[in-house]
Write a protein that holds these residues in place. Sequence first.
Motif, PDB file in Angstrom:
ATOM      1  N   ARG A  87     -10.458  98.402  34.974  1.00  0.00           N
ATOM      2  CA  ARG A  87     -11.040  98.790  33.675  1.00  0.00           C
ATOM      3  C   ARG A  87     -10.980 100.307  33.588  1.00  0.00           C
ATOM      4  O   ARG A  87     -11.119 101.009  34.584  1.00  0.00           O
ATOM      5  CB  ARG A  87     -12.507  98.336  33.591  1.00  0.00           C
ATOM      6  N   VAL A  88     -10.817 100.819  32.366  1.00  0.00           N
ATOM      7  CA  VAL A  88     -10.674 102.264  32.184  1.00  0.00           C
ATOM      8  C   VAL A  88     -11.696 102.725  31.160  1.00  0.00           C
ATOM      9  O   VAL A  88     -11.952 102.028  30.177  1.00  0.00           O
ATOM     10  CB  VAL A  88      -9.279 102.618  31.625  1.00  0.00           C
ATOM     11  N   HIS A  89     -12.267 103.893  31.381  1.00  0.00           N
ATOM     12  CA  HIS A  89     -13.064 104.507  30.334  1.00  0.00           C
ATOM     13  C   HIS A  89     -13.031 106.023  30.503  1.00  0.00           C
ATOM     14  O   HIS A  89     -12.490 106.541  31.489  1.00  0.00           O
ATOM     15  CB  HIS A  89     -14.482 103.929  30.270  1.00  0.00           C
ATOM     16  N   SER A  92     -12.442 100.947  17.104  1.00  0.00           N
ATOM     17  CA  SER A  92     -13.238 102.096  17.547  1.00  0.00           C
ATOM     18  C   SER A  92     -14.687 102.009  17.054  1.00  0.00           C
ATOM     19  O   SER A  92     -15.549 102.704  17.576  1.00  0.00           O
ATOM     20  CB  SER A  92     -12.610 103.417  17.080  1.00  0.00           C
ATOM     21  N   PHE A  93     -14.955 101.153  16.080  1.00  0.00           N
ATOM     22  CA  PHE A  93     -16.305 101.059  15.527  1.00  0.00           C
ATOM     23  C   PHE A  93     -17.101  99.866  16.055  1.00  0.00           C
ATOM     24  O   PHE A  93     -18.279  99.727  15.743  1.00  0.00           O
ATOM     25  CB  PHE A  93     -16.237 100.986  13.996  1.00  0.00           C
ATOM     26  N   VAL A  94     -16.449  99.014  16.831  1.00  0.00           N
ATOM     27  CA  VAL A  94     -17.148  97.813  17.314  1.00  0.00           C
ATOM     28  C   VAL A  94     -18.260  98.220  18.265  1.00  0.00           C
ATOM     29  O   VAL A  94     -18.097  99.109  19.094  1.00  0.00           O
ATOM     30  CB  VAL A  94     -16.138  96.867  18.005  1.00  0.00           C
ATOM     31  N   GLY A 122      -7.991 103.195  16.693  1.00  0.00           N
ATOM     32  CA  GLY A 122      -8.062 103.344  15.226  1.00  0.00           C
ATOM     33  C   GLY A 122      -8.502 104.736  14.875  1.00  0.00           C
ATOM     34  O   GLY A 122      -7.698 105.622  14.615  1.00  0.00           O
ATOM     35  N   GLY A 123      -9.838 104.950  14.899  1.00  0.00           N
ATOM     36  CA  GLY A 123     -10.367 106.285  14.644  1.00  0.00           C
ATOM     37  C   GLY A 123     -10.577 106.568  13.167  1.00  0.00           C
ATOM     38  O   GLY A 123      -9.628 106.840  12.428  1.00  0.00           O
ATOM     39  N   LEU A 124     -11.832 106.465  12.712  1.00  0.00           N
ATOM     40  CA  LEU A 124     -12.188 106.818  11.329  1.00  0.00           C
ATOM     41  C   LEU A 124     -12.673 108.253  11.322  1.00  0.00           C
ATOM     42  O   LEU A 124     -13.691 108.573  11.929  1.00  0.00           O
ATOM     43  CB  LEU A 124     -13.312 105.916  10.799  1.00  0.00           C
ATOM     44  N   ASP A 150     -24.793 113.140  14.462  1.00  0.00           N
ATOM     45  CA  ASP A 150     -24.729 112.114  15.511  1.00  0.00           C
ATOM     46  C   ASP A 150     -25.552 112.546  16.713  1.00  0.00           C
ATOM     47  O   ASP A 150     -25.651 113.740  17.007  1.00  0.00           O
ATOM     48  CB  ASP A 150     -23.272 111.911  15.943  1.00  0.00           C
ATOM     49  N   PRO A 151     -26.113 111.579  17.437  1.00  0.00           N
ATOM     50  CA  PRO A 151     -26.892 111.944  18.622  1.00  0.00           C
ATOM     51  C   PRO A 151     -25.993 112.498  19.722  1.00  0.00           C
ATOM     52  O   PRO A 151     -24.818 112.146  19.801  1.00  0.00           O
ATOM     53  CB  PRO A 151     -27.509 110.614  19.061  1.00  0.00           C
ATOM     54  N   GLU A 152     -26.568 113.365  20.552  1.00  0.00           N
ATOM     55  CA  GLU A 152     -25.790 113.948  21.659  1.00  0.00           C
ATOM     56  C   GLU A 152     -25.794 113.019  22.870  1.00  0.00           C
ATOM     57  O   GLU A 152     -25.054 113.216  23.802  1.00  0.00           O
ATOM     58  CB  GLU A 152     -26.362 115.317  22.052  1.00  0.00           C
TER      59      GLU A 152
END
Length: 457
Positions: free
Chosen positions: A60-62, A412-414, A136-138, A307-309
């Motif tokens: 797995r990658v992150h 990307s939004f899931v 994706g990326g919005l 957005d939160p940090e």
Amino acid sequence: MTIADNSPLMAAPGESGFATATHVFNSVAAPEPTAATTARTVEQVRTAIRYARDRGLGVRVHSTGHGAAAARPVRDAVLIRTAIDGGVTLDPRARIARVPAGTRWEAVVRATEPHGLAAAHGSSGTVGVVGYALQGGLSPYGRLVGLAANSVRAVELVTADGQHRRVDAGSDPELFWALRGGGGGFGVVTAIELDLFPVTTVITGAAYWPGSLADRLLTAWLAWAQDAPDIATTSVRVMNFPDVPEVPRELAGRTTFTVDGVVHADDPESARRCADDLLGPLRAIGPPLLDTWQKDVPSAVLRAHMDPEGPLPIVGDHMLLDEFDAHAVAPLLDVIGEGSGSPLVGAGLRQLGGAYAAPRAPGGVLDRLTANYSYAGSGLAADPDAAAALRAHCAKVRSALARWNTGRVVPSFVEDFAQDHRHLDARQAAAVDRVRARIDPGRLFRDDVSPTDTRQE
Ligand SMILES: Cc1cc2nc3c(=O)[nH]c(=O)nc-3n(C[C@H](O)[C@H](O)[C@H](O)COP(=O)(O)OP(=O)(O)OC[C@H]3O[C@@H](n4cnc5c(N)ncnc54)[C@H](O)[C@@H]3O)c2cc1C
């Protein structure tokens, strides 16, 4: 087995380096791999892949763990956190940035701003470039430049066979197509190259009103959004900010309705007129509690959405909506508006259309969105009961919006891997699977495939 004895790079639970490698922004989904490592070089990625392969483990990658809750739980697998050395490099003339995996968007914006250039980044500087862009990326510039995946020019990755490849439209068009929005599971990305665009006049910020005005404001915003010019990309949300010192006093501990985003144009007059057309009718409905919209430097775009940090325990949901119009205002506000009892800290819509629907050139497998809005709503789960309450409320919102829900998502939004969602049609998913079968015949990266890619129509 002491993993550290076998490989100086790998750490088992409790060993030095394990906590750093498994750290995630979304703390509700802390991964529990068999072993983990932070890879700073291509060679270290290769070693970690070999380690997993030799032991029959998956990979797995992150990078930052912003998307941790959207990924499948890690089982019998090695987790590779990419924090590849080198920093962002730019070719300002060609308008291309090369970004090592693990880099966050704030570093890209810092590098591009002095050159009058910008990338299709998201609303937060803490998000990782690779996960965002390949899923994706919005972007707050999205209606002008389209999905961020379309701005990827090349991907460098180590595949299951240990090869380090630079993949672009010329070297392996099929893999390049699948990498951009295909749902992952192709290898460990070590860097990506991104198209940049010239950024001139930027008007950005957020205005917040009392939640009691949400009905009128949302109706007015939808009317504006129907034929808004592509130079504007905005979002609206109902916010229930907690009463904590980091939140501006005007907004803390109450329900508010906010409109934020970006107007970007070469010509300052067009930008000003567009921002006035958007904000004038909204300000006429009532005076905002807080209004930060102004002409600003491009890096201010990263602050507009507030957005939160992080890190935070986030539970939420996402849907792409279509034919969403004034008829949907009441059903939506019934479940997220003031007095609805919604436990969501933020819930609302991002405006799509423009280059999202009609990209300038065909890109990867996910190169366009035809829905008219993206819904996202999320809250903070301090404990399992709060998480259960949030999930129950997300289901309520889902049912209220069923009529407009396309059943599609932007990966990307899931927010939750278990939710019912897909982002490709059956033909696309099968074509992407064929590419995976060629690149990773042993299915080493099986657990890295986005769950959104495997649901059938
Ligand atoms: C505060 C906040 C703001 C956000 N704003 C936006 C926004 O404006 N627009 C938007 O579209 N999304 C946004 N997101 C969602 C974000 O884009 C996703 O969570 C995305 O997955 C983050 O990518 P990451 O690499 O940082 O996350 P990670 O959780 O590290 O990675 C997510 C996935 O990307 C893949 N991946 C990551 N690194 C690699 C690598 N080196 N090689 C191969 N695969 C890799 C893996 O499949 C991984 O499961 C936001 C999220 C948060 C929490």
